[in-house]
Design an enzyme around this catalytic site. Structure first.
Site, PDB file in Angstrom:
ATOM      1  N   THR A 188       0.876  -1.182   0.000  1.00 27.75           N
ATOM      2  CA  THR A 188       0.000   0.000   0.000  1.00 27.75           C
ATOM      3  C   THR A 188       0.907   1.225   0.000  1.00 27.75           C
ATOM      4  OG1 THR A 188      -1.857  -1.019   1.126  1.00 27.75           O
ATOM      5  CG2 THR A 188      -1.558   1.335   1.502  1.00 27.75           C
ATOM      6  N   ARG A 216     -15.045  -5.672  -0.308  1.00 27.12           N
ATOM      7  CA  ARG A 216     -14.468  -5.237   0.965  1.00 27.12           C
ATOM      8  C   ARG A 216     -13.841  -3.839   0.802  1.00 27.12           C
ATOM      9  NH1 ARG A 216      -8.837  -4.005   2.622  1.00 27.12           N
ATOM     10  NH2 ARG A 216      -8.778  -4.242   4.882  1.00 27.12           N
ATOM     11  N   VAL A 217     -14.058  -2.988   1.771  1.00 33.09           N
ATOM     12  CA  VAL A 217     -13.463  -1.648   1.776  1.00 33.09           C
ATOM     13  C   VAL A 217     -12.571  -1.537   3.004  1.00 33.09           C
ATOM     14  CG1 VAL A 217     -13.896   0.832   1.820  1.00 33.09           C
ATOM     15  CG2 VAL A 217     -15.502  -0.692   0.638  1.00 33.09           C
ATOM     16  N   GLY A 218     -11.321  -1.165   2.785  1.00 29.70           N
ATOM     17  CA  GLY A 218     -10.384  -1.003   3.895  1.00 29.70           C
ATOM     18  C   GLY A 218     -10.357   0.432   4.392  1.00 29.70           C
ATOM     19  N   THR A 239      -0.906   2.618   6.810  1.00 30.06           N
ATOM     20  CA  THR A 239      -0.878   1.322   6.126  1.00 30.06           C
ATOM     21  C   THR A 239      -0.939   0.214   7.160  1.00 30.06           C
ATOM     22  OG1 THR A 239       0.360  -0.154   4.695  1.00 30.06           O
ATOM     23  CG2 THR A 239       1.664   1.360   6.056  1.00 30.06           C
ATOM     24  N   GLY A 240      -1.598  -0.881   6.807  1.00 31.24           N
ATOM     25  CA  GLY A 240      -1.679  -1.991   7.737  1.00 31.24           C
ATOM     26  C   GLY A 240      -3.033  -2.663   7.630  1.00 31.24           C
TER      27      GLY A 240
HETATM   28  N1  ASP Z   1      -4.589  -0.713   4.762  1.00 34.28           N
HETATM   29  C1  ASP Z   1      -4.775  -1.476   3.568  1.00 34.28           C
HETATM   30  C2  ASP Z   1      -6.149  -2.106   3.608  1.00 34.28           C
HETATM   31  O1  ASP Z   1      -6.533  -2.621   4.626  1.00 34.28           O
HETATM   32  C3  ASP Z   1      -3.755  -2.565   3.367  1.00 34.28           C
HETATM   33  C4  ASP Z   1      -2.330  -2.224   3.730  1.00 34.28           C
HETATM   34  O2  ASP Z   1      -2.024  -1.089   4.079  1.00 34.28           O
HETATM   35  O3  ASP Z   1      -1.468  -3.130   3.662  1.00 34.28           O
HETATM   36  O4  ASP Z   1      -6.810  -2.115   2.605  1.00 34.28           O
END
Ligand code: ASP
Length: 308
Positions: A188, A216-218, A239-240
């Protein structure tokens, strides 16, 4: 937790990330070098805007666009795929003056961050689901066929994920900690900048997590969760594990702690990342004086920065 703060000197600055996760063992040495070079190119793209006296918003868009175009990061081309084998892209951008735009489930925008900016600048809305090619044309934003985003590497990661999660059927789309190991958790992208006028901007772009359920929405397109900026306080890109960042409104929490509690950037970032059981990932932040921070509670986070 890994947390570093670099004091600013009143000059423009930019910091970028390309995802947090485990040690990226699934990348070869030369791929890791490519990722580091791509981060540097992204910072340089933003830096060029800032050194020319450009706006933080333009610097953020330039940096994020560069990372979306790099196929080893999980944004734009090369993004993580849903269980249906498709890229559903999320992106958001916010200026310190309070403007914001975002797209989610986007399948036709070549650079999703440009779509987010267009939502901000051409509509009275903040978040749109999968803007159509006709809309993109009206906005002057480049479109792409959904197949453009799908790479061999991500198809393999999805196959590994599905194989690891098919037994018992548990966990499909429930996370990103399965097959693929550390490398699957990276990519990301995000950028935060302050310009010579002291204005802030933050932007984030992702394909989400490998093997996520279609639809799905992050956190990435959610203003306040994955991205936030407020002039006079800070800009943040996260990010995460997105569900954590939504539940804890992480980007906004950093800004609120700075503004309402008077915490230092070090204190605010440490607080939101302090409990790994609550938030699994990392973030970058910039303050109006050019102070830059990055922090993560995972083993690794790709990042790079420039301070004028
Ligand atoms: N935060 C992003 C999500 O959950 C994924 C990521 O940052 O690795 O869509």
């Amino acid at each position: 937790m890994d947390l570093h703060v670099f004091e600013g000197n009143g000059q423009p600055a930019i910091v970028v990330h390309a995802g947090a996760g485990g040690v990226p063992q699934s990348y070869t040495r030369s791929e890791r070098k490519e990722c580091e070079d791509a981060l540097k190119q992204a910072v340089d793209a933003g830096r060029a805007v800032l050194e020319a006296g450009g706006a933080a918003l333009d610097a953020v868009i330039a940096a994020v666009t560069a990372m979306e175009d790099f196929p080893l990061f999980n944004a734009g081309r090369g993004a993580a795929l849903t269980t249906a084998g498709e890229a559903e892209l999320d992106a958001s951008v916010m200026t310190g003056t309070g403007q914001a735009g975002a797209v989610t489930g986007a399948r036709h925008i070549r650079n999703p961050i440009e779509g987010a900016r267009a939502v901000m600048e051409h509509t009275r809305h903040v978040l749109l689901i999968d803007p159509s090619v006709t809309m993109l044309r009206e906005w002057g934003v480049a479109a792409a066929d959904p197949s453009y985003f799908v790479t061999e590497r991500r198809l393999r990661a999805l196959q590994d994920y599905l194989a690891a999660h098919s037994a018992g059927g548990a966990g499909l789309g429930a996370g990103n900690s399965g097959a693929g190991g550390g490398g699957a958790r990276h990519g990301t992208v995000g950028a935060v900048a302050v310009d010579a006028a002291g204005h802030l901007a933050a932007g984030t772009s992702t394909g989400g997590v490998t093997g996520q359920a279609p639809g799905r929405v992050g956190d990435t397109p959610i203003i306040g969760a994955g991205t936030y900026a407020r002039d006079g306080v800070a800009g943040v890109s996260c990010t995460g594990f997105g569900e954590d960042f939504i539940r804890h409104v992480v980007a906004y929490d950093v800004v609120a702690r700075l503004q309402y509690l008077g915490e230092s950037l070090q204190e605010a970032v440490a607080h939101v990342l302090a409990n790994p059981a609550e938030v699994d990932g990392g973030l970058i932040a910039v303050q109006p004086d050019g102070t830059v921070a990055y922090g993560f509670d995972t083993a690794h986070m790709w990042h790079a920065q420039w301070q004028g």
